[in-house]
Design a protein around this motif. Structure first.
Motif, PDB file in Angstrom:
ATOM      1  N   SER A  44       0.836  -1.210   0.000  1.00 34.42           N
ATOM      2  CA  SER A  44       0.000   0.000   0.000  1.00 34.42           C
ATOM      3  C   SER A  44       0.865   1.253   0.000  1.00 34.42           C
ATOM      4  N   ALA A  45       1.968   1.210   0.746  1.00 37.17           N
ATOM      5  CA  ALA A  45       2.875   2.350   0.791  1.00 37.17           C
ATOM      6  C   ALA A  45       3.547   2.572  -0.562  1.00 37.17           C
ATOM      7  N   LEU A  46       3.929   1.481  -1.230  1.00 36.77           N
ATOM      8  CA  LEU A  46       4.540   1.598  -2.553  1.00 36.77           C
ATOM      9  C   LEU A  46       3.567   2.229  -3.552  1.00 36.77           C
ATOM     10  N   ILE A  47       2.348   1.731  -3.576  1.00 37.35           N
ATOM     11  CA  ILE A  47       1.338   2.258  -4.496  1.00 37.35           C
ATOM     12  C   ILE A  47       1.088   3.736  -4.218  1.00 37.35           C
ATOM     13  N   THR A  48       0.955   4.074  -2.947  1.00 42.02           N
ATOM     14  CA  THR A  48       0.700   5.466  -2.558  1.00 42.02           C
ATOM     15  C   THR A  48       1.854   6.373  -2.961  1.00 42.02           C
ATOM     16  N   ALA A  49       3.086   5.922  -2.711  1.00 40.91           N
ATOM     17  CA  ALA A  49       4.256   6.743  -3.044  1.00 40.91           C
ATOM     18  C   ALA A  49       4.391   6.932  -4.553  1.00 40.91           C
ATOM     19  N   VAL A  50       4.151   5.877  -5.324  1.00 37.07           N
ATOM     20  CA  VAL A  50       4.241   5.964  -6.783  1.00 37.07           C
ATOM     21  C   VAL A  50       3.222   6.951  -7.330  1.00 37.07           C
ATOM     22  N   THR A  51       1.995   6.876  -6.841  1.00 36.59           N
ATOM     23  CA  THR A  51       0.939   7.753  -7.358  1.00 36.59           C
ATOM     24  C   THR A  51       1.115   9.201  -6.906  1.00 36.59           C
ATOM     25  N   ARG A  52       1.600   9.393  -5.696  1.00 34.93           N
ATOM     26  CA  ARG A  52       1.809  10.761  -5.206  1.00 34.93           C
ATOM     27  C   ARG A  52       2.925  11.466  -5.960  1.00 34.93           C
ATOM     28  N   SER A  53       3.921  10.719  -6.402  1.00 31.65           N
ATOM     29  CA  SER A  53       5.069  11.332  -7.068  1.00 31.65           C
ATOM     30  C   SER A  53       4.754  11.798  -8.483  1.00 31.65           C
ATOM     31  N   ASP A  54       3.634  11.370  -9.028  1.00 30.59           N
ATOM     32  CA  ASP A  54       3.217  11.798 -10.370  1.00 30.59           C
ATOM     33  C   ASP A  54       1.719  12.100 -10.323  1.00 30.59           C
ATOM     34  N   HIS A  55       1.351  12.984  -9.406  1.00 25.04           N
ATOM     35  CA  HIS A  55      -0.071  13.171  -9.069  1.00 25.04           C
ATOM     36  C   HIS A  55      -0.913  13.749 -10.207  1.00 25.04           C
ATOM     37  N   GLU A  56      -0.335  14.598 -11.062  1.00 25.26           N
ATOM     38  CA  GLU A  56      -1.128  15.182 -12.152  1.00 25.26           C
ATOM     39  C   GLU A  56      -1.546  14.111 -13.158  1.00 25.26           C
ATOM     40  N   LYS A  57      -0.612  13.233 -13.518  1.00 24.78           N
ATOM     41  CA  LYS A  57      -0.908  12.148 -14.451  1.00 24.78           C
ATOM     42  C   LYS A  57      -1.920  11.188 -13.837  1.00 24.78           C
ATOM     43  N   VAL A  58      -1.723  10.884 -12.555  1.00 30.20           N
ATOM     44  CA  VAL A  58      -2.620   9.950 -11.875  1.00 30.20           C
ATOM     45  C   VAL A  58      -4.014  10.542 -11.738  1.00 30.20           C
ATOM     46  N   GLU A  59      -4.087  11.825 -11.413  1.00 32.91           N
ATOM     47  CA  GLU A  59      -5.398  12.476 -11.272  1.00 32.91           C
ATOM     48  C   GLU A  59      -6.165  12.445 -12.593  1.00 32.91           C
ATOM     49  N   LYS A  60      -5.465  12.716 -13.692  1.00 31.94           N
ATOM     50  CA  LYS A  60      -6.108  12.665 -15.006  1.00 31.94           C
ATOM     51  C   LYS A  60      -6.614  11.256 -15.307  1.00 31.94           C
ATOM     52  N   ARG A  61      -5.786  10.273 -15.015  1.00 33.87           N
ATOM     53  CA  ARG A  61      -6.153   8.870 -15.250  1.00 33.87           C
ATOM     54  C   ARG A  61      -7.364   8.479 -14.413  1.00 33.87           C
ATOM     55  N   LEU A  62      -7.399   8.878 -13.155  1.00 36.70           N
ATOM     56  CA  LEU A  62      -8.515   8.524 -12.278  1.00 36.70           C
ATOM     57  C   LEU A  62      -9.816   9.202 -12.719  1.00 36.70           C
ATOM     58  N   ASN A  63      -9.716  10.436 -13.191  1.00 36.81           N
ATOM     59  CA  ASN A  63     -10.917  11.115 -13.696  1.00 36.81           C
ATOM     60  C   ASN A  63     -11.480  10.400 -14.917  1.00 36.81           C
ATOM     61  N   GLN A  64     -10.589   9.928 -15.794  1.00 33.94           N
ATOM     62  CA  GLN A  64     -11.034   9.158 -16.959  1.00 33.94           C
ATOM     63  C   GLN A  64     -11.704   7.853 -16.532  1.00 33.94           C
ATOM     64  N   LEU A  65     -11.123   7.208 -15.535  1.00 32.15           N
ATOM     65  CA  LEU A  65     -11.690   5.957 -15.035  1.00 32.15           C
ATOM     66  C   LEU A  65     -13.058   6.189 -14.394  1.00 32.15           C
ATOM     67  N   GLU A  66     -13.200   7.294 -13.671  1.00 36.71           N
ATOM     68  CA  GLU A  66     -14.486   7.592 -13.038  1.00 36.71           C
ATOM     69  C   GLU A  66     -15.592   7.735 -14.085  1.00 36.71           C
TER      70      GLU A  66
END
Length: 285
Positions: free
Chosen positions: A251-273
């Motif tokens: 869980s810590a690995l996943i969280t750290a990976v996503t936080r370090s590239d938050h703009e890309k991840v946020e865009k991806r999550l919005n598309q998934l939603e």
């Protein structure tokens, strides 16, 4: 049995031990076949001392902590115990069910604390960076460790779209056929370790792929094949392994990976939603 280094250390330090430490030493020496399988809390209960006293005892005789001391006690038995044997040696028929709840959760709290001390920030950061820059990520996890691999694969592939889980040994060779130097292989393995996991890691190292090993001890046969190794405590007073600490590290690995590239991840999550809404994926009252 008492010729082993771990027992020799106990004997050599007897003269400098406190009364409580001598009680622990005597119990271990007199119970060489069962004591190696007891968690710190269970050993403390059997001896009649505090859990902290047991942990300090391990450090007193020059081990890194109780898990390190326990591993040396188990190694002194000089053979592999079967699951049935471990079950027999760690089961008290008189224990009430509610005692199992308290005992296992207490052991897991200690596992989490031990794991936090065993993983250096530098190693963890390196693991995060390798996940981020990998072209493809392959996860190798067999038997009970499959649950850990599936959890990691689900979230990494959700975000990175480059992660593949290898849980069926029959298809391992086909999955790893095209592995390259810029790929990352994440291998999970806990005692008792599967031969196929060790073989797979050995193969991908020969192909010069990067490897991240998540295992339970520095003496694990997976460690020699890991460019990065994260040690997680899994010991509880049972024939099963506890995966609370490995799951927390994942869980810590996943969280750290996503936080370090938050703009890309946020865009991806919005598309998934949007996709999930279109397919009416989640229950909504």
């Amino acid at each position: 049995m008492l010729q082993s280094d771990v027992y020799q250390r106990i004997v050599d330090n007897l003269g400098n031990m406190s009364k409580s430490q001598k009680k622990i030493a005597n119990y271990i020496i007199n119970n060489t076949e069962t004591a190696p399988f007891l968690t710190a809390s269970k050993l403390a209960k059997n001896v009649g001392v505090g859990e902290a006293t047991v942990i300090r005892f391990a450090v007193f005789i020059n081990y890194k902590g109780y898990p390190d001391f326990q591993r040396h006690l188990q190694d002194a038995l000089k053979r592999k115990w079967t699951s049935a044997e471990v079950f027999m040696k760690t089961t008290d028929e008189k224990d009430a069910p509610e005692n199992s709840l308290k005992e296992v959760l207490s052991d897991d709290i200690q596992n989490l604390k031990n794991t936090l001390h065993q993983i250096s920030p530098e190693n963890f950061e390196q693991a995060v960076q390798e996940i981020k820059k990998a072209n493809r990520i392959y996860i190798i996890a067999y038997r009970s460790a499959t649950s850990l691999g599936m959890f990691l694969q689900f979230y990494l592939d959700l975000i990175l779209q480059n992660t593949e889980m290898i849980s069926q040994s029959d298809g391992m060779s086909e999955h790893l056929l095209d592995i390259k130097k810029d790929d990352l292989v994440i291998g999970f393995g806990f005692s008792r370790y599967t031969k196929r996991t060790v073989e797979a890691l050995k193969y991908v190292k020969q192909r010069e792929a990067k490897t991240l090993v998540i295992t339970d001890h520095l003496m694990s046969p997976l460690v020699p094949y890991g460019d990065i190794t994260l040690i997680t405590a899994t010991e509880i007073n049972s024939f099963i392994d506890s995966f609370s600490a490995p799951f927390s590290v994942i869980s810590a690995l996943i969280t750290a990976v996503t936080r370090s590239d938050h703009e890309k991840v946020e865009k991806r999550l919005n598309q998934l939603e949007e996709l999930w809404d279109n397919f009416d994926v989640f229950y909504d009252e």
